[in-house]
Design a protein around this motif. Structure first.
Motif, mmCIF file in Angstrom:
data_model
loop_
_atom_site.group_PDB
_atom_site.id
_atom_site.type_symbol
_atom_site.label_atom_id
_atom_site.label_comp_id
_atom_site.label_asym_id
_atom_site.label_seq_id
_atom_site.Cartn_x
_atom_site.Cartn_y
_atom_site.Cartn_z
ATOM 1 N N ALA A 62 -2.138 -0.596 -10.048
ATOM 2 C CA ALA A 62 -1.280 0.324 -9.291
ATOM 3 C C ALA A 62 -1.192 -0.077 -7.832
ATOM 4 N N ARG A 65 1.523 -2.668 -7.674
ATOM 5 C CA ARG A 65 2.847 -2.071 -7.841
ATOM 6 C C ARG A 65 3.263 -1.316 -6.574
ATOM 7 N N ASN A 66 2.348 -0.561 -6.000
ATOM 8 C CA ASN A 66 2.674 0.187 -4.777
ATOM 9 C C ASN A 66 2.951 -0.742 -3.609
ATOM 10 N N CYS A 67 2.255 -1.869 -3.568
ATOM 11 C CA CYS A 67 2.522 -2.860 -2.520
ATOM 12 C C CYS A 67 3.957 -3.362 -2.631
ATOM 13 N N VAL A 69 6.513 -1.744 -4.030
ATOM 14 C CA VAL A 69 7.419 -0.647 -3.679
ATOM 15 C C VAL A 69 7.514 -0.500 -2.162
ATOM 16 N N ALA A 70 6.390 -0.634 -1.477
ATOM 17 C CA ALA A 70 6.378 -0.503 -0.015
ATOM 18 C C ALA A 70 7.189 -1.602 0.651
ATOM 19 N N ARG A 157 8.823 6.719 -3.633
ATOM 20 C CA ARG A 157 8.095 6.909 -2.375
ATOM 21 C C ARG A 157 7.848 8.392 -2.096
ATOM 22 N N ASN A 160 4.812 9.488 -3.739
ATOM 23 C CA ASN A 160 3.651 8.662 -3.365
ATOM 24 C C ASN A 160 3.280 7.606 -4.400
ATOM 25 N N GLY A 161 4.278 7.158 -5.169
ATOM 26 C CA GLY A 161 4.077 6.011 -6.044
ATOM 27 C C GLY A 161 3.044 6.211 -7.133
ATOM 28 N N GLU A 164 -3.575 5.358 -7.509
ATOM 29 C CA GLU A 164 -4.498 4.230 -7.431
ATOM 30 C C GLU A 164 -5.914 4.626 -7.829
ATOM 31 N N LEU A 176 2.979 8.822 -13.142
ATOM 32 C CA LEU A 176 4.115 8.714 -12.217
ATOM 33 C C LEU A 176 5.372 9.315 -12.829
#
Length: 293
Positions: A62, A65-67, A69-70, A157, A160-161, A164, A176
């Motif tokens: 996660a 993946r969030n990296c 998306v950011a 976003r 908050n994705g 983690e 999610l």
């Protein structure tokens, strides 16, 4: 696209993005500090739209993946695993459906062993969610594969994705989808396969991890479970009962009996009945083995 030591298949997956009929995209490959030729494979594609980010996710996908998306600059975001290539029309069809009014789209996938990717193979069928998407997800569990999803970046976003939390490893995608369903009901299914889901035997099922994740989801979404189902949904208890079958048939029987006596749909109760039967067999077998020692 999170990846780790997948240089052997990464090139084909990247090429499947370059082959898209929809051309306005960027590919963010988030590498978990691979020790193979991953970096060389990525750099071999001389296309400015293919970008590599290297991070250390400490075993929590996660984070990768969030990296991505950011770092994404597009209004829409797609998720894909590094061994799950897409068909050429995947993005074009997905974007068209979102432009028609959807906020979140997903599709079926062809099952593959990573070698045979002909289109006449068995498909991994996604579930067509009912009109009230949140209620369907809570009642029936996940029916959406991560590598099939295209949704609005702003929505991901806003919630908050991906979580983690290590407690949700393996089920963070479902978590999610639930949180997205709390802010939009506009989920659309493309009923034809638009990519592949690779089952090459490289992954192993950690039953303790799955059990921990299911129990964590039950705690995390307890309020939703109580409001929508009145108790822990049957699909969670069925999954927990299956895990218990080998190590503790008595626990499996107890959980399955709870499903049988609760207000669950027929299909779930039938699964519970099968588990009760198998648990009885397991208990009888255990007693027999102990007597002949």
């Amino acid at each position: 696209m999170p990846t780790y030591n997948r240089g052997y298949c990464l090139g084909d997956t990247i090429q499947s993005v370059l082959s898209q009929t929809y051309r306005e995209w960027e590919l963010l490959v988030v590498d978990n500090m691979s020790k193979d030729n991953t970096k060389d494979v990525i750099e071999s594609f001389e296309d400015a739209r293919v970008k590599m980010i290297q991070i250390q996710n400490h075993g929590v996908i996660a984070i990768s993946r969030n990296c991505g998306v950011a770092a994404a600059t597009g209004e829409l975001v797609s998720f894909m695993d590094s061994d799950d290539p897409w068909l050429p029309e995947k993005l074009e069809v997905s974007v068209r459906l979102i432009e028609s009014g959807m906020d979140f789209v997903y599709h079926d996938l062809y099952l593959t062993d990573g070698k045979d990717r002909s289109r006449d193979r068995t498909t991994k069928v996604s579930r067509r969610l009912r009109r009230h998407v949140l209620e369907d997800l809570i009642t029936n569990g996940n029916g959406i594969n991560t590598s099939s999803v295209v949704t609005k970046t702003e929505l991901v976003r806003r919630v908050n994705g991906f979580s983690e939390s290590r407690e949700l490893i393996g089920i963070e995608d479902y978590d999610l989808w639930v949180r997205l369903a709390e802010v939009t009901d506009k989920f659309g299914l493309i009923s034809s396969p638009m990519g592949y889901y690779t089952m090459d035997g490289s992954g192993t099922l950690n039953r303790e991890l799955v059990e921990r994740s299911l129990l964590s989801i039950a705690r995390l979404h307890n309020e939703l479970h109580m409001r929508i189902c009145g108790s822990t949904p049957g699909w969670i208890n069925i999954a927990l009962a299956r895990i218990c079958l080998r190590k503790n048939p008595a626990d499996a029987m107890r959980i399955a009996t709870k499903v049988l006596t609760g207000e669950n749909r027929l299909g779930v109760r039938m699964k519970a009945l099968v588990i009760v039967f198998l648990a009885i067999q397991g208990r009888v077998g255990k007693v027999f083995r102990e007597k002949i020692r």
